[in-house]
Design a protein around this motif. Structure first.
Motif, mmCIF file in Angstrom:
data_model
loop_
_atom_site.group_PDB
_atom_site.id
_atom_site.type_symbol
_atom_site.label_atom_id
_atom_site.label_comp_id
_atom_site.label_asym_id
_atom_site.label_seq_id
_atom_site.Cartn_x
_atom_site.Cartn_y
_atom_site.Cartn_z
ATOM 1 N N SER A 43 10.330 3.341 13.766
ATOM 2 C CA SER A 43 9.665 4.710 14.297
ATOM 3 C C SER A 43 9.813 5.435 13.954
ATOM 4 O O SER A 43 8.900 6.576 13.734
ATOM 5 N N GLY A 44 10.923 5.281 12.651
ATOM 6 C CA GLY A 44 11.110 7.081 12.740
ATOM 7 C C GLY A 44 10.119 7.321 11.040
ATOM 8 O O GLY A 44 10.279 8.106 10.596
ATOM 9 N N TRP A 45 10.081 5.999 10.551
ATOM 10 C CA TRP A 45 9.225 5.884 9.069
ATOM 11 C C TRP A 45 7.587 6.713 9.520
ATOM 12 O O TRP A 45 7.115 7.511 8.845
ATOM 13 N N ARG A 46 7.516 5.823 10.764
ATOM 14 C CA ARG A 46 5.893 6.629 10.960
ATOM 15 C C ARG A 46 6.042 7.990 11.544
ATOM 16 O O ARG A 46 4.610 8.800 11.761
ATOM 17 N N GLN A 47 7.184 8.345 11.786
ATOM 18 C CA GLN A 47 7.024 10.298 12.083
ATOM 19 C C GLN A 47 6.991 10.659 10.765
ATOM 20 O O GLN A 47 6.664 11.861 10.499
ATOM 21 N N ARG A 48 7.213 10.436 9.409
ATOM 22 C CA ARG A 48 7.365 10.385 8.024
ATOM 23 C C ARG A 48 5.461 10.223 7.755
ATOM 24 O O ARG A 48 5.614 10.794 6.150
ATOM 25 N N GLY A 49 4.763 9.491 8.091
ATOM 26 C CA GLY A 49 3.719 9.335 8.162
ATOM 27 C C GLY A 49 3.692 8.310 6.870
ATOM 28 O O GLY A 49 2.567 7.514 6.392
ATOM 29 N N ALA A 109 1.377 -1.144 -0.090
ATOM 30 C CA ALA A 109 -0.092 0.219 -0.133
ATOM 31 C C ALA A 109 0.880 0.677 -0.264
ATOM 32 O O ALA A 109 0.575 2.152 -0.188
ATOM 33 N N PHE A 110 1.792 1.381 0.784
ATOM 34 C CA PHE A 110 2.459 2.403 0.745
ATOM 35 C C PHE A 110 3.275 2.795 -0.822
ATOM 36 O O PHE A 110 3.685 3.407 -0.828
#
Length: 590
Positions: free
Chosen positions: A478-484, A405-406
């Motif tokens: 964790s870092g990826w989720r901060q980027r959405g 999906a990403f």
């Protein structure tokens, strides 16, 4: 007039030998002088810097105890008894302190303690115009000029102040003996005549091995010369320079600053002593130059004819070997270094061929093996372990949750950056655990443990690796989720017998495993949620009792017969349940 070929060669080689040897002797002498000068400069600078560092340490050693005599709370109402105790303690810690005076913020002297003179308490003398008080208010730590007293060693005045909201509250003034600095410079010896000395900002001597020169007091003419010497060394970038000392002797001098006090340490050595070996070498060169030139001319002619042929062969051979013809051999039989050099060329060509073959093998192996494993297989010299065979392996599958999906909506640059971070993190762990990466596609990886190179406790080894991979990937997530990015990571491990080996063709081959254990590991990975490491019972039964395992019950997987009991490896420690499937079923029924 016609001359024979021998005469022509003799005259040409004789002339060709004389001029290069003469030029070589002259240039060698010059470079030796330059080298000797550089070595001497480095030695003198090293000694000067060492002495400057020791003096800096001496001054720094005074700052702390002297500063402790100033009330640090900013109060001017400390009792005389307390101040006296602080001063006496500082003078006990630093024997070089001759006297200490405490002055309050108004410039009034509150206390004066001296080793050589009378003491004063609450004298109240106005010292607000004292250069030491003014200097301390400006620079916080102030060093005065050298004080020369008749019949005693020279000293300097040192002053410090503390502040309260940029307003000077208290000041301390100390008279410091320069005898410790004299001891420092007296220990420095460069050769027989080399010595060190220290001057202040005005060029006046502070310390000298001959203490009488310091005791003579200020000599303005000598101070002017020393200031010029200091400026000349600074203009030369700190390199030692040739000069004349106070005795009008030619010396080489280097200097180093004592930054805290603005002083300069000079170290000098007589030129006659410093360059004596060079002068002797120059005379020996002159005496040997003439016979050496004649002998060189004769030998040059003989060697030219003897060397021209072998050198041509060496040149041709070097060109062919450089072009990659490692099977070429140079055949020279002269019984001397040229023959040995040809043998070295041949040996080099043979080693290059071996190295090329090894590099090609390593390139093939590293396509699917970790670098350490590839090295092991290559050192064994037998790639038969890569041939098809039955082996008990642990198959490890892992991929990202939500990656499809990403990737459907993300920019190509973002997708490649994410995969680059992902593979760099997992690749480092795979290499560290020395396992076999059989394939990767997009976000999915397949790893084999215990093949082709066996390891101890493969199940535990694979689980430890999986935990490290999960922890490392979760940090990335964790870092990826901060980027959405809504990304997760799941893993599946299964242990069993499989057919392992290299498949493909000569130009492209992979190492892989085929069997039910591979299918099971793949299904476990597909079933795993984010943060889960799903393992089968074959892996679980070989793990130690303290491994945090959770029994998830049985599951039915597509393409596999029967139900499979599935366990999850927790990344946080929990009490491990009973791993016997029969016992767990009985407990569930009860």
């Amino acid at each position: 007039m016609r001359r024979s070929l021998f005469q022509k060669y003799f005259l040409v080689l004789f002339a060709a030998a004389i001029f290069p040897m003469a030029a070589g002797g002259i240039s060698n002498t010059w470079f030796s002088y330059v080298d000797q000068r550089a070595i001497l400069s480095a030695l003198l600078r090293s000694e000067a810097t060492s002495a400057a560092d020791k003096i800096e340490s001496f001054l720094d050693g005074i700052n702390v105890p002297l500063g402790s005599t100033i009330p640090q709370d900013g109060s001017t109402e400390a009792s005389v008894k307390q101040l006296r105790l602080l001063v006496v303690r500082a003078m006990h810690q630093v024997p070089g302190i001759l006297s200490i005076s405490l002055v309050d913020g108004t410039g009034a002297e509150r206390l004066h303690i001296s080793r050589t003179g009378s003491n004063r308490t609450e004298g109240g003398a106005d010292r607000s115009g004292d250069p030491a008080v003014v200097g301390a208010r400006t620079a916080k730590v102030w060093y005065g000029p050298v004080i020369y007293r008749q019949g005693s060693e020279p000293s300097i005045t040192m002053a410090m102040a503390n502040y309260d909201d940029t307003v000077v509250v208290n000041s301390v003034i100390a008279e410091i003996s320069l005898k410790p600095i004299w001891l420092i410079v007296s220990e420095i010896r460069v050769g027989r005549s080399g010595q060190a000395f220290v001057v202040d900002q005005t060029g006046h001597l502070i310390a000298h091995p001959a203490i009488s020169k310091v005791m003579q007091g200020a000599d303005e003419k000598a101070a002017l010369a020393l200031r010029g010497l200091r400026d000349a060394i600074a203009a030369a970038g700190g390199t030692a320079i040739a000069s004349r000392n106070a005795e009008n002797e030619r010396v080489v001098t280097a200097g180093a600053p004592v930054a805290a006090a603005g002083w300069t340490v000079f170290v000098e050595q007589s030129q006659a002593e410093a360059f004596a070996p060079l002068y002797a070498s120059l005379w020996r060169t002159c005496w040997l130059l003439l016979p050496a030139t004649v002998l060189a001319a004769v030998l040059a002619y003989w060697l030219a004819r003897r060397m021209s042929g072998p050198i041509r062969l060496l040149e041709e051979g070097a060109l062919k070997i450089g072009a990659g013809q490692f099977d070429h051999r140079i055949n020279i039989v002269t019984g001397d270094e040229l023959e040995r050099l040809a043998a070295r060329f041949n040996q080099m060509a043979q080693e290059l061929a071996i190295s090329r073959d090894r590099a090609e093998r390593m390139m093939r192996l590293k396509r699917f093996l970790a670098p350490q494993v590839a090295e092991l297989v290559e050192k064994a010299g037998d790639e038969r372990m890569l041939a098809g065979q039955r082996a008990e392996v642990v198959a490890v599958f892992c991929d990202l949750r939500g990656f499809t999906a990403f990737s459907a909506h993300a920019e190509p640059e973002d997708i490649m950056q994410l995969l680059r971070e992902y593979y760099e993190a997992l690749g480092a762990i795979i290499t560290r655990y020395e396992v076999t990466l059989t394939s990767f596609s997009a976000d999915g990886l397949m790893i084999l443990v215990n093949a082709p190179v066996p390891c101890e406790e493969p199940a535990l080894h694979a689980v430890k690796m999986a935990v490290d991979m999960q922890d490392s990937t979760q940090e990335l997530i964790s870092g990826w989720r901060q980027r959405g990015y809504e990304i997760g990571f799941g893993m599946g491990l299964a242990m069993g017998w499989a057919t392992v080996g290299r498949i493909g063709y000569e130009a492209r081959a992979d190492y892989t495993a085929i069997g039910n254990v591979v299918n099971l590991a793949s299904r476990l990975c597909s079933s795993a949620e984010d943060r889960q490491i799903l393992i089968d019972y074959s892996v679980t039964r070989l793990l130690p009792g303290n491994m945090p395992i959770v029994d998830l019950g049985t599951r039915q997987f597509k393409g596999l017969e029967g139900h499979v009991r599935v366990y999850n490896v927790e990344t946080q420690g929990i009490e491990r349940p009973n791993l016997d499937p029969a016992a767990n079923d009985a407990t569930a029924k009860g």
